[in-house]
Design an enzyme around this catalytic site. Structure first.
Site, PDB file in Angstrom:
ATOM      1  CG  ASP A 201     -70.707  49.311  25.991  1.00 63.96           C
ATOM      2  OD1 ASP A 201     -71.561  48.388  26.337  1.00 63.96           O
ATOM      3  OD2 ASP A 201     -70.280  50.018  26.914  1.00 63.96           O
TER       4      ASP A 201
ATOM      5  CG  ASN B 197     -69.589  53.321  33.395  1.00 58.86           C
ATOM      6  OD1 ASN B 197     -68.599  53.775  33.410  1.00 58.86           O
ATOM      7  ND2 ASN B 197     -69.821  52.296  34.304  1.00 58.86           N
TER       8      ASN B 197
ATOM      9  CG  HIS C  12     -66.237  50.049  27.563  1.00 58.25           C
ATOM     10  ND1 HIS C  12     -65.186  49.928  28.924  1.00 58.25           N
ATOM     11  CD2 HIS C  12     -67.153  49.315  28.168  1.00 58.25           C
ATOM     12  CE1 HIS C  12     -66.115  49.418  29.891  1.00 58.25           C
ATOM     13  NE2 HIS C  12     -67.137  48.803  29.364  1.00 58.25           N
TER      14      HIS C  12
ATOM     15  CG  PHE D  89     -74.099  54.597  33.260  1.00 53.75           C
ATOM     16  CD1 PHE D  89     -73.427  55.793  32.983  1.00 53.75           C
ATOM     17  CD2 PHE D  89     -74.269  54.135  34.627  1.00 53.75           C
ATOM     18  CE1 PHE D  89     -73.095  56.630  34.248  1.00 53.75           C
ATOM     19  CE2 PHE D  89     -73.765  55.005  35.737  1.00 53.75           C
ATOM     20  CZ  PHE D  89     -73.006  56.249  35.461  1.00 53.75           C
TER      21      PHE D  89
ATOM     22  CG  ASP E  34     -69.328  45.102  30.112  1.00 55.69           C
ATOM     23  OD1 ASP E  34     -68.390  45.797  30.027  1.00 55.69           O
ATOM     24  OD2 ASP E  34     -70.568  45.724  29.734  1.00 55.69           O
TER      25      ASP E  34
ATOM     26  CG  HIS F  38     -68.732  45.574  25.030  1.00 54.72           C
ATOM     27  ND1 HIS F  38     -67.640  45.880  25.679  1.00 54.72           N
ATOM     28  CD2 HIS F  38     -69.863  45.685  25.445  1.00 54.72           C
ATOM     29  CE1 HIS F  38     -68.180  46.269  26.978  1.00 54.72           C
ATOM     30  NE2 HIS F  38     -69.232  46.044  26.721  1.00 54.72           N
TER      31      HIS F  38
ATOM     32  CG  HIS G 154     -74.641  45.293  27.050  1.00 59.37           C
ATOM     33  ND1 HIS G 154     -74.117  44.559  28.144  1.00 59.37           N
ATOM     34  CD2 HIS G 154     -73.819  46.096  26.819  1.00 59.37           C
ATOM     35  CE1 HIS G 154     -73.413  45.059  28.497  1.00 59.37           C
ATOM     36  NE2 HIS G 154     -72.970  45.969  27.730  1.00 59.37           N
ATOM     37  CG  LEU G 155     -77.709  40.401  21.991  1.00 60.73           C
ATOM     38  CD1 LEU G 155     -77.540  39.039  21.667  1.00 60.73           C
ATOM     39  CD2 LEU G 155     -78.526  40.989  21.030  1.00 60.73           C
TER      40      LEU G 155
HETATM   41  O1  DOR Z   1     -72.995  52.171  29.580  1.00 55.10           O
HETATM   42  C1  DOR Z   1     -73.028  51.096  30.094  1.00 55.10           C
HETATM   43  N1  DOR Z   1     -73.984  50.167  29.712  1.00 55.10           N
HETATM   44  N2  DOR Z   1     -71.721  50.448  30.307  1.00 55.10           N
HETATM   45  C2  DOR Z   1     -71.735  49.303  30.857  1.00 55.10           C
HETATM   46  O2  DOR Z   1     -70.556  48.878  31.295  1.00 55.10           O
HETATM   47  C3  DOR Z   1     -72.703  48.654  30.987  1.00 55.10           C
HETATM   48  C4  DOR Z   1     -73.948  48.833  29.980  1.00 55.10           C
HETATM   49  C5  DOR Z   1     -75.131  48.293  30.227  1.00 55.10           C
HETATM   50  O3  DOR Z   1     -75.316  47.117  30.406  1.00 55.10           O
HETATM   51  O4  DOR Z   1     -76.377  48.800  30.289  1.00 55.10           O
END
Ligand code: DOR
Length: 425
Positions: free
Chosen positions: A305, A278, A232, A323, A152, A60, A62-63
């Site tokens: 995450d 989140n 998560h 978030f 997601d 998990h 995010h790039l």
């Molecule tokens: O905190 C979060 N950030 N929760 C998510 O589900 C998405 C993520 C984001 O892409 O920033």
């Protein structure tokens, strides 16, 4: 060139190994694992006093590439991953454009090949543009190389659509990863709903918004017999629901993030927007239940995450800030400190949740130290400590609530396909 790792404590959950061993690497693969290997021509890494584990796998990440390269790129994100001991990361599809077309999957592979230092496996969306209205072309996305599907950031609120997604994913033999959040209940909340949201006057997100979604998705997984992975999880009741589902034979796996194991909503009283995430930070009783869920095997995987956000956006006030917090560089240290040193998990159990368990969930041949396996390894030092410093983060973003913390287990060296991709100075 051969690489010889000497005298490391090899901890490999897949083979239940915990022993001082040498590892010889040739042509990107583990050639030999033995007590005392010598080879004059090899480059030697002295791992005495250190742990050698399979390279960590993050399911998990995010790039932000494509679209928000100011926050993270495949290059910077994979460098941060390597520093954290990760050798394979799965990137979430909420990019701009989203990963809902084969061309975007292909782009990620190409970029990762050109500029990445660890393996990047793209996750594609379940629905087009993650809007929850029409399914993505899942077969074409798999052919392009998608390794799982997830919307997601959004839950697929339409139960019929989610049923169909699970059925297609089953035909394709890929997992569906669900972000469980009923937004009709969490609405525009910014933190956990409870005592602290009341005291701070901030809008809360009730735990039930997660739990309702978890329950529905477990019911659909049972109905379809598909592989469901729940992202998560953050509440005690989510753990209980998943535990019961597993007892009933439902094919479900679950992940928890380091921050949900370490922090509570009390941290929001600082108004530091790096505590805005989140699902939100929950309460002490949830942290205890999540730790217990890890211990008893209900929670299979720990995932970061890693969610980079720009300083400008995180400097907005708490309600407006996005978030997310970054996590690749601090995960291992936090987990050793909070779980291993406090006796919640053994080192072997922790490493399983970061290596072989994610590999099994994804159905990939990774996460083990075995002769013939790809040489993806992490070497870290349980005896040393390091301080998390903003200026030393390799991620392009610095939105971490752990800056200033002193953590154990700095990663000394990360190896991907026999190449050293990170070495601590
Ligand atoms: O905190 C979060 N950030 N929760 C998510 O589900 C998405 C993520 C984001 O892409 O920033």
């Amino acid at each position: 060139m051969s690489l010889l790792i000497k005298k490391g404590r090899v901890v490999d959950p897949a083979s239940s190994t915990d022993e001082i061993l040498d590892i010889l690497i040739e042509d990107g693969k583990i050639k030999r694992i033995d007590k005392d290997i010598s080879l004059k021509s090899a480059q030697v890494i002295d791992a005495s006093g250190k742990v050698v584990s399979p390279g960590l796998i993050d399911v998990h990440t995010h790039l932000r590439d494509p679209g928000r390269e100011d926050e993270e790129t495949i290059e910077s994100g994979t460098r941060a991953a390597a520093k954290g001991g990760f050798t394979t990361i799965c990137c979430m599809p909420n990019t701009e454009p989203p990963v809902d077309e084969p061309a975007v999957v292909e782009f990620i592979y190409k970029r990762a090949q050109e500029r990445g230092v660890v393996e990047v496996l793209p996750i594609a969306t379940i629905t087009k543009a993650r809007r929850g209205e029409a399914l993505s072309e899942m077969g074409r996305l798999k052919r392009a190389g998608a390794i799982a599907f997830s919307d997601d950031g959004n839950w697929v609120a339409n139960a019929h659509l989610m049923r169909r997604a699970l059925e297609y994913a089953k035909m394709l033999n890929l997992p569906i990863i669900s972000h469980c959040e009923d937004k009709t209940l969490s609405q525009d909340g910014v933190m956990n709903e409870g005592y602290f949201s009341t005291v701070l006057g901030l809008k809360g997100m009730p735990k039930e918004a997660e739990e309702i979604a978890v329950y529905r998705d477990l019911a659909l997984a049972r109905m379809t017999g598909s592989r469901l992975h729940i992202a998560h999880i953050s509440t005690a009741n989510s753990v209980r629901l998943i535990k019961e589902a597993k007892q009933r034979g439902i094919k479900v796996t679950a992940e928890v993030c380091p921050h949900h194991l370490v922090l509570t909503d009390r941290e929001v009283t600082t108004f530091n927007t790096n505590t805005k995430v989140n699902p939100p930070l929950r309460e002490e009783e949830d942290v205890i239940a999540l730790r217990e869920g890890l211990r008893d095997g209900t929670i299979d995987i720990i995932a970061t995450d890693h969610a980079p956000h720009s300083l400008e956006e995180k400097e907005l006030d708490y309600v407006l800030a996005p978030f997310g917090i970054i996590g690749l560089e601090t995960a291992l240290g936090l987990l050793v400190k909070e779980l291993v040193e406090k006796g919640v998990l053994s080192l072997m159990q922790l490493i399983a949740k970061l290596t072989i368990n994610p590999a099994r969930m994804l159905g990939i041949d990774r996460g083990k130290i075995l002769e013939g396996a790809k040489a993806n390894l992490a070497i870290f030092d349980l005896e040393k400590k390091w301080k998390v410093k903003k200026e030393e983060l390799l991620s392009k973003s610095t939105n971490s609530p752990f800056i200033g913390w002193t953590l154990p287990a700095p990663v000394e060296c990360t190896i991907v396909g026999g190449e050293i991709v990170y070495r601590r100075r």
